[in-house]
Design a protein around this motif. Structure first.
Motif, mmCIF file in Angstrom:
data_model
loop_
_atom_site.group_PDB
_atom_site.id
_atom_site.type_symbol
_atom_site.label_atom_id
_atom_site.label_comp_id
_atom_site.label_asym_id
_atom_site.label_seq_id
_atom_site.Cartn_x
_atom_site.Cartn_y
_atom_site.Cartn_z
ATOM 1 N N SER A 10 32.130 44.424 64.540
ATOM 2 C CA SER A 10 31.317 45.180 63.598
ATOM 3 C C SER A 10 31.518 44.681 62.172
ATOM 4 N N LYS A 11 32.737 44.355 61.827
ATOM 5 C CA LYS A 11 33.015 43.843 60.483
ATOM 6 C C LYS A 11 32.311 42.511 60.268
ATOM 7 N N LEU A 12 32.322 41.657 61.287
ATOM 8 C CA LEU A 12 31.653 40.369 61.176
ATOM 9 C C LEU A 12 30.144 40.533 61.027
ATOM 10 N N LEU A 13 29.572 41.454 61.787
ATOM 11 C CA LEU A 13 28.137 41.683 61.705
ATOM 12 C C LEU A 13 27.741 42.236 60.338
ATOM 13 N N ILE A 14 28.533 43.137 59.806
ATOM 14 C CA ILE A 14 28.246 43.691 58.478
ATOM 15 C C ILE A 14 28.333 42.595 57.434
ATOM 16 N N ASN A 18 25.203 41.217 55.177
ATOM 17 C CA ASN A 18 25.272 41.245 53.714
ATOM 18 C C ASN A 18 25.056 39.855 53.125
ATOM 19 N N GLU A 19 25.653 38.838 53.719
ATOM 20 C CA GLU A 19 25.492 37.473 53.211
ATOM 21 C C GLU A 19 24.065 36.970 53.430
ATOM 22 N N LEU A 20 23.473 37.303 54.567
ATOM 23 C CA LEU A 20 22.091 36.912 54.835
ATOM 24 C C LEU A 20 21.142 37.575 53.848
ATOM 25 N N GLN A 26 18.218 35.618 46.946
ATOM 26 C CA GLN A 26 18.271 34.453 46.062
ATOM 27 C C GLN A 26 17.055 33.556 46.287
ATOM 28 N N ASP A 27 16.716 33.333 47.539
ATOM 29 C CA ASP A 27 15.548 32.505 47.859
ATOM 30 C C ASP A 27 14.264 33.137 47.332
ATOM 31 N N LEU A 28 14.127 34.446 47.497
ATOM 32 C CA LEU A 28 12.941 35.137 47.010
ATOM 33 C C LEU A 28 12.852 35.049 45.490
#
Length: 49
Positions: A10-14, A18-20, A26-28
């Motif tokens: 769950s920590k990895l998915l969060i 968040n990073e995605l 940033q791209d937008l």
């Protein structure tokens, strides 16, 4: 006593979410700054030009 720690998955998915989200924002922002963003309020004739 029970701990309320989240499983590692769950920590990895969060963290991934968040990073995605940060990368997409940033791209937008960069995309809008380039002036390639066309508002949906503009008539179709202006978009084709």
């Amino acid at each position: 006593m029970k701990t309320s720690q989240k499983p590692a998955t769950s920590k990895l998915l969060i963290r991934y979410d968040n990073e995605l989200k940060a990368l997409l924002m940033q791209d937008l922002k960069a995309f809008k700054e380039k002036g390639q963003f066309i508002s949906n309020n503009q008539p179709a004739a202006q978009q084709a030009a």
